[in-house]
Design a protein around this motif. Structure first.
Motif, short mmCIF file in Angstrom:
data_model
loop_
_atom_site.label_atom_id
_atom_site.label_comp_id
_atom_site.label_asym_id
_atom_site.label_seq_id
_atom_site.Cartn_x
_atom_site.Cartn_y
_atom_site.Cartn_z
N ARG A 146 -13.05 -8.54 4.02
CA ARG A 146 -12.00 -9.60 3.93
C ARG A 146 -10.58 -9.07 3.68
NH1 ARG A 146 -12.62 -13.92 -0.86
NH2 ARG A 146 -12.24 -11.74 -2.13
N THR A 172 -6.98 -10.54 2.48
CA THR A 172 -6.16 -11.85 1.98
C THR A 172 -4.67 -11.32 1.69
OG1 THR A 172 -8.16 -12.38 0.84
CG2 THR A 172 -6.34 -13.63 0.39
N CYS A 228 -10.49 -3.60 -3.13
CA CYS A 228 -11.37 -4.05 -4.22
C CYS A 228 -12.87 -3.87 -3.70
CB CYS A 228 -11.03 -5.43 -4.78
SG CYS A 228 -9.48 -5.72 -5.61
N ARG A 261 -15.67 -8.02 -3.75
CA ARG A 261 -14.93 -9.30 -4.27
C ARG A 261 -14.88 -9.37 -5.68
NH1 ARG A 261 -16.00 -14.17 0.12
NH2 ARG A 261 -15.83 -12.88 1.91
N GLN A 262 -15.25 -8.07 -6.50
CA GLN A 262 -15.24 -8.00 -7.92
C GLN A 262 -13.71 -7.54 -8.10
OE1 GLN A 262 -17.86 -9.01 -9.68
NE2 GLN A 262 -18.35 -9.70 -7.71
N ARG A 282 -4.92 -7.88 -0.32
CA ARG A 282 -6.00 -7.45 -1.12
C ARG A 282 -7.15 -7.34 0.13
NH1 ARG A 282 -9.35 -9.88 -5.94
NH2 ARG A 282 -11.31 -8.96 -5.22
N ASP A 323 -11.02 -6.22 0.62
CA ASP A 323 -12.17 -6.32 0.07
C ASP A 323 -13.29 -5.46 0.93
OD1 ASP A 323 -12.46 -8.10 -2.63
OD2 ASP A 323 -11.32 -9.32 -1.44
#
Lengths: 175, 351
Positions: B19, B21, B31, B34-35, B69, B71
């Motif tokens: 992903r 964002t 990251c 997703r953590q 961000r 992921d």
């Protein structure tokens, strides 16, 4: 019995000497003892990695008070409390040359960016954030290296650190 | 909307870009799953994104937010070979006709390893053999499933991969600049700046030399074939569910075909009861054309296909036969010309 009187002006220098002495001893012998000396705690404040001290600070109120006391005199930045209580979930904290804020993540609603912005990019950058609650709880976070005067990491909104930072009365130190 | 899964090749296994964002933060970060675990390449990623030092904002911006961000599904260690995959992921994220996908639902899997410099040149990287080896297990399922897979790397790395004969179903693409990557992904219009002034010269020379392409989409990409051999005409026919699929009433029969020379194609469907009828060309095809060599063509069912085949009764063992010929000729499936290449897809059709 001998009395040793330390001139108050030399106290900080003495603390530094003891911390250096402790670091030297640590290099010479790896044997761990159960006790934690003040020099060891001071070395920790100065940036020495020490799991035992981290654990002790979290578990022991006296150690926590001593740690806070040392931080008050050695931290790069000290924000006694957020400037004003606001309706924001996470209040911004300002002190001379430093701003600490939490910004909610768009990607993950249960996470937030911890952003520390420093005005003077030439000075030594902090590597540890310590937050003290009004109930004398303490949370510490090892910080990633600063980039262009900004230190940024992600924390869970449900963590104790986030809870402490959401309270304007908590006290923060950067060292 | 084409769903593209982007894999960043690492020696520890392929890492999926899960992903992207845009975030209201000063710095971009990578990251894990997703953590809140921030990967150590985040600083380099921030440089890669940031206008001035990087290319992402310059090529795909502006964005309202100043950071991203990203992921990913697994750890990415040191080095910069993630740059090509991250560039591809941002291209897909920006693209209006495609989106980042997971593996299960991907229409296309792109496996990338390489650096991208400020002028958008793609650089070769080390440890290619280890990266392929560590990806084999993950990719094998999707090769069997029939999901098109592209390995996209710098020129020398692509040559290395081609020399080692990747399994059927994997196309190797040599990328000199990110323009080549855009073509692999099916973008023509997106790149703002000229990647390299020598690109067009190189592309023309390469195309003239090899006359073929390795790409899933209809766009041409410079393939790695230093010496073009004259290969006999052959054809391979498969479906998006592999070579021996099972279909049910109402399913779409999505056919993929590849020929070794430019060739004309005729395909026939034979039902369980013996009834045979043409499926290509058909009345949906306005103008028949020869099929380009060494390229996977989506004959039916894909986003760019002219028609779909929806399966219905009778149930049983069905098959599609495709014949390829160098010249356009009429073909009787019971008595095809001797020089026609043929491949047959057999499958079970169930109610």
């Amino acid at each position: 019995m001998n009395d040793y009187v330390i001139n108050p002006d030399l106290k900080e220098e003495a603390q530094k000497q003891f911390a250096d002495l402790y670091s030297a001893r640590l290099l010479m012998q790896t044997r761990q003892s159960g006790a934690v000396s003040a020099g060891r705690l001071y070395a920790y404040v100065q940036g020495q990695h020490d799991e035992t001290v981290t654990h002790l600070i979290q578990e022991n109120l006296a150690a926590r008070r001593l740690y806070r006391n040392l931080l008050q005199r050695n931290a790069y930045f000290h924000v006694p409390q957020a400037i004003a209580a606001s309706s924001e979930e996470f209040p911004e904290r300002h002190c001379n040359g430093c701003k600490i804020r939490l910004q909610a993540s768009r990607a993950e609603s249960n996470q937030a960016y911890l952003i520390i912005e420093l005005t003077d990019k030439r000075r030594d950058m902090p590597t540890m954030l310590s937050v003290f609650g009004d109930d004398e709880t303490c949370e510490m976070l090892e910080l990633p290296p600063a980039r262009n005067g900004v230190i940024q990491t992600i924390i869970d909104k449900t963590s104790l650190l986030a809870k402490l930072l959401s309270n304007p009365k908590t006290e923060t130190f950067l060292r | 909307m084409k769903r593209i899964a982007i894999f960043i090749a690492t020696t520890g296994g392929p890492v999926l870009v899960d992903r992207i964002t845009p975030e209201p933060a000063p710095q971009s970060m990578v990251c894990l799953r997703r953590q809140s675990d921030v990967l150590p390449i985040s600083a380099d990623y921030d440089d890669f994104v940031r206008p001035g030092s990087g290319v992402i904002m310059r090529e795909f911006g502006p964005y309202e937010e100043g950071a991203f961000r990203l992921d990913v599904s697994g750890p990415i260690g040191t080095g910069l070979s993630w740059q090509l995959g991250v560039f591809a992921a941002h291209a897909v994220y920006k693209g209006s006709h495609c989106e980042l996908s997971d593996l299960e639902t991907a229409d296309l899997i792109v496996w990338l390893s390489g650096t991208v410099d400020y002028d958008l040149n793609v650089g070769d990287v080390d440890h290619m053999a280890e990266k392929v080896e560590s990806s084999a297990l993950t990719l094998s399922d999707y090769i069997a499933k029939g999901t098109p897979i592209i390995f996209a790397t710098g020129p020398e790395n692509a040559k290395f991969l081609s020399d080692h004969k990747p399994p059927q179903g994997i196309q190797v693409c040599a990328l000199k600049t990110t323009r080549d990557l855009m073509k692999v992904l099916g973008f023509h219009e997106m790149v703002k700046t000229a990647g390299n002034t020598s690109f067009w010269t190189m592309a023309v020379l390469a195309l003239a030399a090899v006359g073929g392409v390795f790409a899933y989409t209809q766009y041409a990409v410079t393939p790695v074939e230093p010496e073009k051999e004259v290969v006999p005409l052959s054809i391979s026919l498969t479906s998006d569910r592999g070579k021996a699929p099972i279909f049910f009433y109402g399913d779409h029969l999505n056919l993929l075909v590849k020929v070794t020379q430019d060739a004309w194609l005729k395909c026939f469907y034979r039902q369980e009861d013996g009834t045979t009828f043409p499926v290509y060309p058909n009345d949906q095809i306005k103008k028949d054309h020869p099929f380009e060599a060494d390229k996977i063509h989506i004959l039916s069912g894909g986003e760019n296909a002219d028609f779909v085949i929806k399966l219905g009764p009778p149930a049983g063992k069905e098959q599609v036969s495709c014949f390829a010929t160098e010249k356009e000729v009429q073909i009787d499936p019971q008595n095809p010309p001797q020089d026609a290449a043929v491949d047959v897809l057999k499958f079970d059709l169930k109610p």
